[in-house]
Design a protein around this motif. Structure first.
Motif, PDB file in Angstrom:
ATOM      1  N   PHE A 125       0.951  -1.275  -0.162  1.00 45.99           N
ATOM      2  CA  PHE A 125      -0.058   0.137  -0.027  1.00 45.99           C
ATOM      3  C   PHE A 125       0.821   1.283  -0.071  1.00 45.99           C
ATOM      4  N   ARG A 126       2.263   1.131  -0.340  1.00 48.88           N
ATOM      5  CA  ARG A 126       2.986   2.402  -0.530  1.00 48.88           C
ATOM      6  C   ARG A 126       2.693   3.453  -1.262  1.00 48.88           C
ATOM      7  N   LYS A 127       2.016   2.991  -2.514  1.00 47.79           N
ATOM      8  CA  LYS A 127       1.512   3.854  -3.365  1.00 47.79           C
ATOM      9  C   LYS A 127       0.096   4.002  -3.599  1.00 47.79           C
ATOM     10  N   HIS A 128      -0.765   3.378  -2.690  1.00 45.40           N
ATOM     11  CA  HIS A 128      -2.048   3.227  -2.725  1.00 45.40           C
ATOM     12  C   HIS A 128      -2.872   3.589  -1.363  1.00 45.40           C
ATOM     13  N   VAL A 129      -3.713   4.956  -1.559  1.00 47.31           N
ATOM     14  CA  VAL A 129      -4.174   5.196  -0.203  1.00 47.31           C
ATOM     15  C   VAL A 129      -5.612   4.345  -0.177  1.00 47.31           C
ATOM     16  N   ILE A 130      -5.436   3.614   0.991  1.00 43.73           N
ATOM     17  CA  ILE A 130      -6.844   2.914   1.502  1.00 43.73           C
ATOM     18  C   ILE A 130      -7.907   3.955   1.670  1.00 43.73           C
ATOM     19  N   GLN A 131      -9.257   3.461   1.087  1.00 49.58           N
ATOM     20  CA  GLN A 131     -10.377   4.357   1.382  1.00 49.58           C
ATOM     21  C   GLN A 131     -11.512   3.595   1.888  1.00 49.58           C
ATOM     22  N   TYR A 132     -12.478   4.125   2.268  1.00 49.39           N
ATOM     23  CA  TYR A 132     -13.620   3.672   3.013  1.00 49.39           C
ATOM     24  C   TYR A 132     -14.298   2.554   2.292  1.00 49.39           C
ATOM     25  N   HIS A 133     -14.703   3.003   0.956  1.00 44.72           N
ATOM     26  CA  HIS A 133     -15.357   2.061   0.212  1.00 44.72           C
ATOM     27  C   HIS A 133     -14.619   0.656  -0.175  1.00 44.72           C
ATOM     28  N   GLU A 134     -13.276   0.800  -0.174  1.00 41.10           N
ATOM     29  CA  GLU A 134     -12.395  -0.285  -0.529  1.00 41.10           C
ATOM     30  C   GLU A 134     -12.469  -1.133   0.486  1.00 41.10           C
ATOM     31  N   LEU A 135     -12.304  -0.724   1.866  1.00 37.42           N
ATOM     32  CA  LEU A 135     -12.178  -1.524   2.993  1.00 37.42           C
ATOM     33  C   LEU A 135     -13.518  -2.473   3.302  1.00 37.42           C
ATOM     34  N   LEU A 136     -14.640  -1.583   2.961  1.00 34.97           N
ATOM     35  CA  LEU A 136     -15.859  -2.319   3.166  1.00 34.97           C
ATOM     36  C   LEU A 136     -16.215  -3.428   2.130  1.00 34.97           C
ATOM     37  N   GLY A 137     -16.038  -2.997   0.909  1.00 37.93           N
ATOM     38  CA  GLY A 137     -15.964  -3.710  -0.196  1.00 37.93           C
ATOM     39  C   GLY A 137     -15.251  -5.251   0.080  1.00 37.93           C
ATOM     40  N   ALA A 138     -14.077  -5.063   0.593  1.00 36.21           N
ATOM     41  CA  ALA A 138     -13.268  -6.323   0.672  1.00 36.21           C
ATOM     42  C   ALA A 138     -13.727  -7.248   1.995  1.00 36.21           C
ATOM     43  N   LEU A 139     -14.342  -6.618   2.758  1.00 35.81           N
ATOM     44  CA  LEU A 139     -14.515  -7.029   4.208  1.00 35.81           C
ATOM     45  C   LEU A 139     -15.816  -7.777   4.040  1.00 35.81           C
ATOM     46  N   VAL A 140     -17.041  -7.240   3.371  1.00 36.11           N
ATOM     47  CA  VAL A 140     -18.197  -7.649   3.342  1.00 36.11           C
ATOM     48  C   VAL A 140     -18.558  -7.908   1.854  1.00 36.11           C
ATOM     49  N   GLY A 141     -18.538  -7.116   0.822  1.00 31.68           N
ATOM     50  CA  GLY A 141     -18.868  -7.694  -0.502  1.00 31.68           C
ATOM     51  C   GLY A 141     -19.063  -6.256  -1.124  1.00 31.68           C
ATOM     52  N   PRO A 142     -19.505  -6.486  -2.422  1.00 30.14           N
ATOM     53  CA  PRO A 142     -19.557  -5.217  -3.587  1.00 30.14           C
ATOM     54  C   PRO A 142     -20.888  -4.331  -3.057  1.00 30.14           C
ATOM     55  N   TRP A 143     -21.887  -4.791  -2.538  1.00 35.09           N
ATOM     56  CA  TRP A 143     -22.881  -4.033  -2.098  1.00 35.09           C
ATOM     57  C   TRP A 143     -22.613  -3.096  -1.181  1.00 35.09           C
ATOM     58  N   ALA A 144     -21.840  -3.418  -0.190  1.00 34.34           N
ATOM     59  CA  ALA A 144     -21.282  -2.533   1.070  1.00 34.34           C
ATOM     60  C   ALA A 144     -20.232  -1.410   0.434  1.00 34.34           C
ATOM     61  N   ARG A 145     -19.627  -1.816  -0.585  1.00 27.76           N
ATOM     62  CA  ARG A 145     -18.591  -1.086  -1.426  1.00 27.76           C
ATOM     63  C   ARG A 145     -19.355   0.133  -2.098  1.00 27.76           C
ATOM     64  N   ASN A 146     -20.216  -0.278  -2.796  1.00 29.52           N
ATOM     65  CA  ASN A 146     -21.085   0.551  -3.656  1.00 29.52           C
ATOM     66  C   ASN A 146     -22.131   1.527  -2.836  1.00 29.52           C
ATOM     67  N   ILE A 147     -22.735   0.938  -1.782  1.00 29.43           N
ATOM     68  CA  ILE A 147     -23.557   1.856  -0.803  1.00 29.43           C
ATOM     69  C   ILE A 147     -22.618   2.844  -0.302  1.00 29.43           C
ATOM     70  N   SER A 148     -21.394   2.481   0.474  1.00 30.70           N
ATOM     71  CA  SER A 148     -20.604   3.312   1.284  1.00 30.70           C
ATOM     72  C   SER A 148     -20.000   4.407   0.333  1.00 30.70           C
ATOM     73  N   LEU A 149     -19.678   3.946  -1.045  1.00 25.95           N
ATOM     74  CA  LEU A 149     -19.057   5.039  -2.097  1.00 25.95           C
ATOM     75  C   LEU A 149     -20.343   6.158  -2.278  1.00 25.95           C
TER      76      LEU A 149
END
Length: 480
Positions: A125-149
């Protein structure tokens, strides 16, 4: 895993080091390659860069959190107290602060969990900033990523828009020869310069200034209210009606939801596992610069605060007030940068330049700032807008969604046993079932008070403002 996290999640030299997307470790920064391509120089220039530029410490995170948590909302909070009354104003202020601290803690744990899982997979992650929708999508699923985004884009975008509107409002009190729309055009253009800052890792000196400006303004307003006293005939009739009452509560909700940028601030830290303590300290500090002046101004001015959302507009002209106005303009420009940065990262990723050269990233960001500038001119009502954003979007993005996702992620015994961050003393005492119950209580409370009643009141209020003043209003709540 526990010892590794506690001793060095994001620590220098560790595999979990975070340089907030700049892409170099500390050794590279020493050589002058980080933060937008600054060249190497003398020991003095290296010291200056460290002092004002490369900030990943707990201290930097505290300043970023304080500057993001409270800004122009301190100017509208006294009006919220007038809308709710003394007792209910204090009650809801502390209620939402407690909920805010709790939900931010949940987000911090989710970040640690996501980060640990991904780095086990060898993700760098040295060149990539983790963001809210990315971590929710990875932990729960695409629906969480899209809603949080969806909710977070609108939340951080609207907060950034509000900073431009508030800049124009404060500048108008300094010089009323130009109307607020003209000032918004000026400050909207000036705010585009924040695109030059690579990431939240580079806000050290700016966030320090941001914390000073709000502290001065808050305590100036407190002293001014006490000095003025309470003239005869001052009325304190709040709450007058449900619309005004819930408009006030949602503005308070808005003021306690600054953790919409929590993930980006954590990612800027060398040891992000410590952020939960940082945010608690930030919240305590913010209480000292939001409650006293709000209470005192309502005590002094009473129902007069219902006429004007900007508390500084009620105070007499003086050098101290002019200083406060200038300070708030400075702070709002800084806050604009803090809140537009997550949108910039999203836009960079959409166009595939997030890890590209610095100049490419800056060029891609420009349309984002221009769009926010346009919205600031379209709806120049920063008090009512606070309430709409607080009820319709911030309620979901920083209060409800973290509770739902945390419950899903740690619902099974296996997930709890394998959690990256092991429970501390307090969490062991409470247990996961208690936390799940607290999550449910927060969801219901925010859904009913924030989304339900809050949406009704805030939408009705902003419709009233648009009917009274119109879109693209040249001078909302101006003299005469």
């Amino acid at each position: 895993m526990e010892s590794r996290l506690e001793s060095g999640l994001g620590d220098k030299g560790g595999s979990l080091e975070v340089e907030n997307g700049i892409g170099q470790d500390d050794a590279a920064h020493e050589k002058g390659h980080g933060g937008g391509g600054a060249g190497s120089g003398s020991g003095t220039s290296s010291f200056i860069k460290k002092a004002v530029w490369h900030g990943g410490s707990v201290y930097d995170a505290f300043l970023n959190a304080v500057s993001a948590q409270v800004g122009q909302v301190i100017l509208s909070m006294p009006t919220s107290y007038a809308q709710m009354g003394f007792k209910l104003g204090l009650f809801f202020h502390f209620l939402y602060v407690i909920i805010g601290v709790y939900t931010c803690y949940l987000l911090a744990r989710l970040y640690v969990e996501y980060r640990a899982r991904k780095e086990k997979e060898g993700v760098d992650f040295r060149k990539h900033v983790i963001q809210y929708h990315e971590l929710l999508g990875a932990l729960v699923g695409p629906w969480a990523r899209n809603i949080s985004l969806f909710f977070n884009i609108i939340t951080v975008g609207a907060v950034a828009v509000i900073q431009i509107i508030a800049c124009a409002s404060n500048a108008y009190y300094l010089n009323s020869k130009l109307n607020k729309r003209t000032w918004a055009i000026i400050f909207g253009a000036a705010s585009l310069t924040v695109d030059l800052l690579p990431t939240l890792h580079n806000f050290r000196v700016f966030s320090f200034i941001g914390a000073l400006t709000t502290t001065y303004t808050s305590w100036y307003m407190l002293i001014a209210a006490i000095t003025r006293g309470q003239p005869a005939g001052v009325k304190h009739t709040g709450p007058k009606n449900l619309r005004l009452f819930f408009t006030g509560t949602t503005n308070i909700l808005f003021g306690t939801g600054g953790h919409a940028v929590t993930i980006e601030i954590m990612h800027a830290m060398w040891k992000p596992v410590r952020y939960k303590y940082v945010y608690l300290a930030c919240t305590i500090y913010v209480l000292f610069i939001t409650v006293p002046h709000s209470y005192a101004l309502y005590w002094s001015f009473g129902d007069e605060l219902l006429v004007e959302n900007n508390a500084l507009g009620h105070l007499p002209e003086s050098n101290a007030r002019s200083t406060a106005l200038i300070f708030m303009i400075i702070h709002q420009a800084i806050a604009f940068g803090l809140y537009i940065m997550p949108l910039n990262f999203m836009w960079e990723k959409y166009w595939g330049v997030h890890e590209a050269a610095y100049w490419k990233r800056v060029l891609v960001r420009i349309p984002v700032g221009v769009l926010l500038w346009f919205f600031a001119l379209l709806i120049p009502f920063f008090g009512p807008l606070n309430s709409v954003i607080g009820s319709l979007f911030m309620s979901f993005s920083v209060f409800i969604i973290p509770c739902v996702v945390y419950t899903i992620v740690f619902w099974t015994p296996t997930a709890r046993e394998n959690a990256a961050e092991k429970p501390g003393i307090v969490r062991r005492a409470l247990g996961y079932r208690t936390m799940f119950g607290a999550n449910f209580l927060v969801i219901v409370t925010i859904a009913v008070l924030g989304v339900g009643f809050g949406s009704y009141a805030s939408i009705a209020n902003i419709i009233l403002q648009v009917k009274s003043f119109g879109a693209f209003q040249a001078c909302y709540q101006c003299k005469g």
